[in-house]
Design an enzyme around this catalytic site. Structure first.
Site, PDB file in Angstrom:
ATOM      1  N   SER A  40       0.872  -1.161   0.028  1.00 18.52           N
ATOM      2  CA  SER A  40      -0.021   0.027   0.050  1.00 18.52           C
ATOM      3  C   SER A  40       0.847   1.068  -0.083  1.00 18.52           C
ATOM      4  O   SER A  40       0.179   2.313  -0.330  1.00 18.52           O
ATOM      5  CB  SER A  40      -0.822   0.039   1.172  1.00 18.52           C
ATOM      6  OG  SER A  40      -0.339  -0.276   2.297  1.00 18.52           O
ATOM      7  N   GLU A  59      -9.879  -9.240   3.444  1.00 18.34           N
ATOM      8  CA  GLU A  59     -10.177  -7.929   2.867  1.00 18.34           C
ATOM      9  C   GLU A  59     -11.320  -7.695   1.846  1.00 18.34           C
ATOM     10  O   GLU A  59     -11.619  -8.658   0.997  1.00 18.34           O
ATOM     11  CB  GLU A  59      -9.023  -7.337   1.908  1.00 18.34           C
ATOM     12  CG  GLU A  59      -9.260  -5.850   1.409  1.00 18.34           C
ATOM     13  CD  GLU A  59      -7.935  -5.008   0.960  1.00 18.34           C
ATOM     14  OE1 GLU A  59      -8.069  -4.050   0.560  1.00 18.34           O
ATOM     15  OE2 GLU A  59      -7.030  -5.692   0.937  1.00 18.34           O
ATOM     16  N   GLU A 118      -0.263 -12.556  -1.421  1.00 14.92           N
ATOM     17  CA  GLU A 118      -1.676 -12.644  -1.747  1.00 14.92           C
ATOM     18  C   GLU A 118      -2.034 -13.783  -2.539  1.00 14.92           C
ATOM     19  O   GLU A 118      -1.316 -14.467  -3.084  1.00 14.92           O
ATOM     20  CB  GLU A 118      -2.010 -11.317  -2.657  1.00 14.92           C
ATOM     21  CG  GLU A 118      -2.119  -9.958  -1.924  1.00 14.92           C
ATOM     22  CD  GLU A 118      -2.544  -8.699  -3.073  1.00 14.92           C
ATOM     23  OE1 GLU A 118      -2.194  -7.731  -2.197  1.00 14.92           O
ATOM     24  OE2 GLU A 118      -2.624  -9.282  -4.219  1.00 14.92           O
ATOM     25  N   ASP A 150       5.541  -7.143   2.952  1.00 14.04           N
ATOM     26  CA  ASP A 150       4.780  -7.560   1.638  1.00 14.04           C
ATOM     27  C   ASP A 150       5.789  -7.955   0.781  1.00 14.04           C
ATOM     28  O   ASP A 150       6.847  -7.554   0.306  1.00 14.04           O
ATOM     29  CB  ASP A 150       3.910  -6.361   1.237  1.00 14.04           C
ATOM     30  CG  ASP A 150       2.274  -6.731   1.287  1.00 14.04           C
ATOM     31  OD1 ASP A 150       2.370  -7.831   1.605  1.00 14.04           O
ATOM     32  OD2 ASP A 150       1.622  -5.582   1.274  1.00 14.04           O
ATOM     33  N   LYS A 152       4.092 -11.298   3.740  1.00 14.46           N
ATOM     34  CA  LYS A 152       2.777 -11.631   3.427  1.00 14.46           C
ATOM     35  C   LYS A 152       2.873 -11.742   1.827  1.00 14.46           C
ATOM     36  O   LYS A 152       3.491 -10.824   1.134  1.00 14.46           O
ATOM     37  CB  LYS A 152       2.131 -10.225   3.808  1.00 14.46           C
ATOM     38  CG  LYS A 152       0.404 -10.488   3.634  1.00 14.46           C
ATOM     39  CD  LYS A 152      -0.457  -9.770   4.121  1.00 14.46           C
ATOM     40  CE  LYS A 152      -0.172  -7.876   3.415  1.00 14.46           C
ATOM     41  NZ  LYS A 152      -0.653  -8.364   1.921  1.00 14.46           N
TER      42      LYS A 152
END
Length: 297
Positions: free
Chosen positions: A77, A214, A147, A115, A145
């Site tokens: 982000s 999310e 996705e 991330d 992390k």
């Protein structure tokens, strides 16, 4: 390619691990060491809810660490709120590594999760291991992390087997913005809900220590939370998740314009900074700054 073992148990806390000592809760605890994935697992067993925020620099991270926030995410982000990109997609490994190291240096207690950016793990487990290893070795981050649910389970399993804790991220995955055509809520409808549950169980079985949900309907997120042994971290996923995360610039009211529905702004920081900058500029133009007390002789 590394194969998932059906018999592999989730990366939940081993039953023999004793519960946390009094005063050692995740949020605001008095421990003098860094929070670890063992502490995260113990909190799940206790039914303790905990907060997570993003951080991208040493100074901000030190504030959040001092406030007792137990987990800080150096999220991609940063692309939107720190580096000026339109999405998270352009963020590079070099950028993640640079800012993750800064966050680690600015903290003493929080578990720092770095991330893996878009393009750093999609090729497969070996690429994921190479880049995750770099983040852990170069930055001092305690976890990474990535996705994806079932599609990323092989990557999760290899990283965990190599000793790198992994936080998974399912539901709305911002790195897939082009495929989604935006940022829609995920898991609506019977088929989509069933897939989200499969994704959650896949990353748990692969060894993830936690999973971010999310933009997921609250009822579905609650069902996922009840069905897993690892904690869920909600962002736009209702109040029943084990933990909640916000991007700090959203939380502090630094973000300009419209913010997502799930964001609560706890401060009007953008307005406060703007007012301070205007006051400084007006004093400079009027010749009233610097004053004598700000001057050397």
């Amino acid at each position: 390619m590394t194969q998932l073992s059906p018999a592999r148990k989730p990366a939940a806390e081993p039953a023999a691990t004793p519960p946390a000592e009094p005063g050692k809760t995740l949020y605001g605890g008095t421990r003098s060491r860094r929070v670890t994935v063992r502490d995260i697992a113990a909190a799940k067993r206790r039914g303790e809810k905990w907060p997570m925020l993003t951080a991208y620099d040493a100074m901000t991270a030190s504030v959040f660490d001092g406030a007792g926030i137990p987990v800080l995410l150096v999220g991609d982000s940063m692309g939107n709120c720190h580096l000026g990109y339109e999405s998270t997609v352009p963020v590079t490994m070099d950028e993640i590594a640079l800012l993750s190291a800064a966050v680690v240096r600015g903290t003493d207690r929080a578990l720092i999760v770095a991330d893996l950016p878009f393009g750093a793990y999609q090729e497969g487990p070996v690429q994921a291991l190479r880049n995750a290893t770099r983040l852990v070795k170069e930055t001092g981050a305690g976890a990474v992390k990535l996705e994806g649910g079932e599609r990323s389970a092989h990557q999760v399993e290899l990283l965990v087997s190599a000793g790198i804790p992994v936080m998974a991220h399912i539901g709305l995955t911002p790195q897939s913005v082009h495929a989604f055509g935006g940022y829609p809520v995920q898991g609506r409808g019977e088929e989509a809900a069933a897939q989200l549950l499969r994704d959650a169980k896949a990353v748990q079985d692969a060894g993830a220590f936690a999973v971010v949900l999310e933009a997921v309907p609250a009822e579905l997120a609650a069902e996922v939370t009840r069905s897993l042994q690892i904690p869920t971290v909600g962002i736009g996923a209702g109040a029943e998740c084990d933990a909640q995360v916000l991007v700090w610039t959203d939380m502090a009211g630094m973000t300009a314009g419209r913010v997502p529905k799930f964001v609560k702004q706890y401060l009007a920081l953008r307005e406060l900074l703007g007012d301070a900058a205007k006051e400084f500029a007006e004093e400079v133009c009027a010749g009233t700054f610097p004053e004598e007390r700000h001057t050397f002789h």
